[in-house]
Design a protein around this motif. Structure first.
Motif, PDB file in Angstrom:
ATOM      1  N   VAL A  76     -47.799  61.573  58.214  1.00 61.34           N
ATOM      2  CA  VAL A  76     -48.979  62.390  58.490  1.00 61.34           C
ATOM      3  C   VAL A  76     -49.675  61.964  59.781  1.00 61.34           C
ATOM      4  N   PRO A  77     -49.930  60.656  60.036  1.00 60.23           N
ATOM      5  CA  PRO A  77     -50.528  60.302  61.339  1.00 60.23           C
ATOM      6  C   PRO A  77     -49.664  60.706  62.527  1.00 60.23           C
ATOM      7  N   ALA A  78     -48.336  60.607  62.386  1.00 60.46           N
ATOM      8  CA  ALA A  78     -47.468  61.025  63.492  1.00 60.46           C
ATOM      9  C   ALA A  78     -47.500  62.528  63.701  1.00 60.46           C
ATOM     10  N   ALA A  79     -47.677  63.284  62.616  1.00 63.35           N
ATOM     11  CA  ALA A  79     -47.693  64.745  62.718  1.00 63.35           C
ATOM     12  C   ALA A  79     -49.066  65.302  63.066  1.00 63.35           C
ATOM     13  N   LEU A  80     -50.107  64.476  63.024  1.00 61.21           N
ATOM     14  CA  LEU A  80     -51.466  64.969  63.214  1.00 61.21           C
ATOM     15  C   LEU A  80     -51.683  65.671  64.559  1.00 61.21           C
ATOM     16  N   PRO A  81     -51.179  65.171  65.689  1.00 63.92           N
ATOM     17  CA  PRO A  81     -51.378  65.916  66.945  1.00 63.92           C
ATOM     18  C   PRO A  81     -50.809  67.328  66.909  1.00 63.92           C
ATOM     19  N   ASP A  82     -49.612  67.491  66.366  1.00 65.71           N
ATOM     20  CA  ASP A  82     -49.028  68.828  66.281  1.00 65.71           C
ATOM     21  C   ASP A  82     -49.786  69.711  65.290  1.00 65.71           C
ATOM     22  N   ILE A  83     -50.284  69.118  64.223  1.00 67.29           N
ATOM     23  CA  ILE A  83     -51.058  69.898  63.257  1.00 67.29           C
ATOM     24  C   ILE A  83     -52.334  70.427  63.895  1.00 67.29           C
ATOM     25  N   LEU A  84     -53.004  69.607  64.685  1.00 66.80           N
ATOM     26  CA  LEU A  84     -54.241  70.052  65.338  1.00 66.80           C
ATOM     27  C   LEU A  84     -53.961  71.165  66.337  1.00 66.80           C
ATOM     28  N   VAL A  85     -52.852  71.084  67.042  1.00 70.86           N
ATOM     29  CA  VAL A  85     -52.484  72.180  67.946  1.00 70.86           C
ATOM     30  C   VAL A  85     -52.208  73.453  67.149  1.00 70.86           C
ATOM     31  N   GLY A  86     -51.543  73.308  66.015  1.00 74.95           N
ATOM     32  CA  GLY A  86     -51.306  74.469  65.161  1.00 74.95           C
ATOM     33  C   GLY A  86     -52.587  75.083  64.648  1.00 74.95           C
ATOM     34  N   LEU A  87     -53.601  74.263  64.350  1.00 75.68           N
ATOM     35  CA  LEU A  87     -54.893  74.793  63.908  1.00 75.68           C
ATOM     36  C   LEU A  87     -55.548  75.609  65.015  1.00 75.68           C
ATOM     37  N   VAL A 136     -50.601  73.101  55.513  1.00 79.51           N
ATOM     38  CA  VAL A 136     -50.309  71.732  55.960  1.00 79.51           C
ATOM     39  C   VAL A 136     -49.403  71.004  54.967  1.00 79.51           C
ATOM     40  N   PRO A 137     -49.704  70.994  53.651  1.00 81.59           N
ATOM     41  CA  PRO A 137     -48.763  70.336  52.729  1.00 81.59           C
ATOM     42  C   PRO A 137     -47.377  70.979  52.714  1.00 81.59           C
ATOM     43  N   ILE A 138     -47.337  72.315  52.782  1.00 83.44           N
ATOM     44  CA  ILE A 138     -46.033  72.986  52.778  1.00 83.44           C
ATOM     45  C   ILE A 138     -45.259  72.651  54.050  1.00 83.44           C
ATOM     46  N   GLY A 139     -45.935  72.620  55.186  1.00 86.74           N
ATOM     47  CA  GLY A 139     -45.263  72.270  56.431  1.00 86.74           C
ATOM     48  C   GLY A 139     -44.735  70.850  56.424  1.00 86.74           C
ATOM     49  N   ILE A 140     -45.530  69.909  55.905  1.00 85.69           N
ATOM     50  CA  ILE A 140     -45.063  68.525  55.815  1.00 85.69           C
ATOM     51  C   ILE A 140     -43.876  68.434  54.858  1.00 85.69           C
ATOM     52  N   ALA A 166     -42.940  70.707  62.488  1.00 82.68           N
ATOM     53  CA  ALA A 166     -42.478  70.087  63.727  1.00 82.68           C
ATOM     54  C   ALA A 166     -43.092  68.709  63.929  1.00 82.68           C
ATOM     55  N   GLY A 167     -44.333  68.523  63.462  1.00 82.09           N
ATOM     56  CA  GLY A 167     -44.978  67.232  63.640  1.00 82.09           C
ATOM     57  C   GLY A 167     -44.352  66.125  62.828  1.00 82.09           C
ATOM     58  N   VAL A 168     -43.731  66.463  61.704  1.00 82.79           N
ATOM     59  CA  VAL A 168     -43.076  65.439  60.878  1.00 82.79           C
ATOM     60  C   VAL A 168     -41.987  64.735  61.672  1.00 82.79           C
ATOM     61  N   ARG A 169     -41.316  65.453  62.541  1.00 79.29           N
ATOM     62  CA  ARG A 169     -40.239  64.860  63.325  1.00 79.29           C
ATOM     63  C   ARG A 169     -40.754  63.955  64.433  1.00 79.29           C
ATOM     64  N   SER A 170     -42.068  63.897  64.632  1.00 78.72           N
ATOM     65  CA  SER A 170     -42.635  62.992  65.629  1.00 78.72           C
ATOM     66  C   SER A 170     -42.597  61.548  65.169  1.00 78.72           C
ATOM     67  N   ALA A 171     -42.493  61.329  63.873  1.00 76.45           N
ATOM     68  CA  ALA A 171     -42.373  59.961  63.358  1.00 76.45           C
ATOM     69  C   ALA A 171     -40.996  59.398  63.712  1.00 76.45           C
ATOM     70  N   SER A 172     -40.967  58.292  64.427  1.00 76.22           N
ATOM     71  CA  SER A 172     -39.701  57.707  64.852  1.00 76.22           C
ATOM     72  C   SER A 172     -39.012  57.020  63.685  1.00 76.22           C
ATOM     73  N   ILE A 173     -37.714  56.877  63.798  1.00 76.18           N
ATOM     74  CA  ILE A 173     -36.939  56.218  62.745  1.00 76.18           C
ATOM     75  C   ILE A 173     -37.316  54.750  62.641  1.00 76.18           C
ATOM     76  N   GLU A 174     -37.767  54.135  63.757  1.00 75.97           N
ATOM     77  CA  GLU A 174     -38.194  52.739  63.700  1.00 75.97           C
ATOM     78  C   GLU A 174     -39.440  52.577  62.837  1.00 75.97           C
ATOM     79  N   GLN A 175     -40.397  53.513  62.978  1.00 78.13           N
ATOM     80  CA  GLN A 175     -41.593  53.452  62.150  1.00 78.13           C
ATOM     81  C   GLN A 175     -41.247  53.624  60.672  1.00 78.13           C
ATOM     82  N   ILE A 176     -40.365  54.561  60.385  1.00 82.67           N
ATOM     83  CA  ILE A 176     -39.991  54.805  58.986  1.00 82.67           C
ATOM     84  C   ILE A 176     -39.271  53.592  58.403  1.00 82.67           C
ATOM     85  N   ASN A 177     -38.339  53.019  59.155  1.00 82.91           N
ATOM     86  CA  ASN A 177     -37.613  51.852  58.654  1.00 82.91           C
ATOM     87  C   ASN A 177     -38.529  50.645  58.490  1.00 82.91           C
ATOM     88  N   ALA A 178     -39.498  50.500  59.399  1.00 81.65           N
ATOM     89  CA  ALA A 178     -40.441  49.385  59.276  1.00 81.65           C
ATOM     90  C   ALA A 178     -41.286  49.523  58.013  1.00 81.65           C
TER      91      ALA A 178
END
Length: 288
Positions: free
Chosen positions: A206-217, A113-117, A177-189
């Motif tokens: 991490v919260p944005a990537a959590l759904p994809d991480i759980l699927v990976g698990l 998980v840390p390496i993937g993030i 792949a889950g890291v890319r779920s975070a939108s640029i608006e969230q990051i800029n905010a």
């Protein structure tokens, strides 16, 4: 009077439109295929069990190829009491296999998980870890099993490492792949509020990537149980995979099928647990 009459006549439709005619109800949107599929699953399982019983009761399939459900039940009772080849009970086999699979799985979660993030958030980390992961990911475990045995011997370490490698790649790629779920608006905010890089990762990425991480698990634990039989080929004397392999040498198809069912039920139970965790941690997934 004429002007007031015209004013009243022009206002009347507006008042009637706003006061008398209610707005139509907006239909609720549902995703295609939404709804519970449990009745269909129960009916499908019941049909398969009925076909299994009918084909064995009528003698359509020889017992060597497909034992009857009664034979599977007897094999389970004998294995539970240890009356099979090897003398170990089914509970002992299950404990050793669960220790190997879930131990390797936890190690993969802690490291992948840390390496993937990091791979999703940093091009340097992506350039370092992506080539070796993508290289070994398509390889079957039996391909690098001899090399692991040469490097780490035939004890428990080689078995855990083999299962660990099978679990590592899907978790790391899912986190990436889950890291890319975070939108640029969230990051800029978050950046506009003065968030540091570590706060950006922990509170946004991490919260944005959590759904994809759980699927990976969920995918990784399936690969772990799939690799179990290959791992227990390495000088193992106990374990579900070893029990199945040993039974196949004596053409004990009933024990083989029983072991396959036990492995499948354990893996399915863990998948249901992961679905429950996913519904609690990311209840917004799949909703609008």
């Amino acid at each position: 009077m004429t002007v007031s009459h015209e004013t009243a006549s022009t206002r009347a439709p507006e008042e009637g439109a706003h006061g008398a005619a209610p707005l139509p109800a907006v239909p609720q949107f549902r995703l295609p295929g939404a709804g519970s599929s449990r009745p269909i699953s129960v009916a499908c399982i019941a049909a398969l069990l009925g076909l299994w019983w009918l084909s064995t009761a009528r003698g359509w399939v020889p017992p060597l190829f497909l034992p009857a459900p009664e034979a599977i039940k007897n094999a389970f009772l004998n294995a539970w009491s240890g009356n099979i080849q090897g003398g170990q009970s089914l509970l002992v086999h299950l404990q050793w296999s669960a220790l190997r699979v879930f131990g390797a799985f936890l190690l993969a979660v802690v490291t992948a998980v840390p390496i993937g993030i990091a791979m999703g958030a940093s091009r340097i980390a992506r350039g370092i870890f992506d080539p070796p992961i993508e290289f070994y990911r398509p390889l079957p475990p039996l391909a690098y099993l001899p090399l692991i045995v040469i490097w780490f011997g035939i004890d428990e370490t080689s078995k855990v490492i083999l299962i660990y490698l099978a679990c590592f790649a899907p978790i790391a790629l899912a986190a990436k792949a889950g890291v890319r779920s975070a939108s640029i608006e969230q990051i800029n905010a978050a950046l506009s509020l003065g968030a540091s890089r570590w706060q950006l990762i922990t509170h946004v990425i991490v919260p944005a990537a959590l759904p994809d991480i759980l699927v990976g698990l969920r995918i990784a634990i399936g690969f772990g149980w799939t690799t179990l039989v290959a791992a227990e080929m390495v000088a193992a004397t106990v374990g579900l995979g070893q029990m199945v392999l040993n039974a196949s040498n004596f053409l004990r198809t009933d024990i083989v099928v029983m072991g396959i069912l036990v492995i499948g039920l354990v893996a399915w139970s863990f998948d249901l647990l992961m679905r429950w965790v996913e519904a609690r941690l990311v209840p917004w997934r799949g909703r609008f």
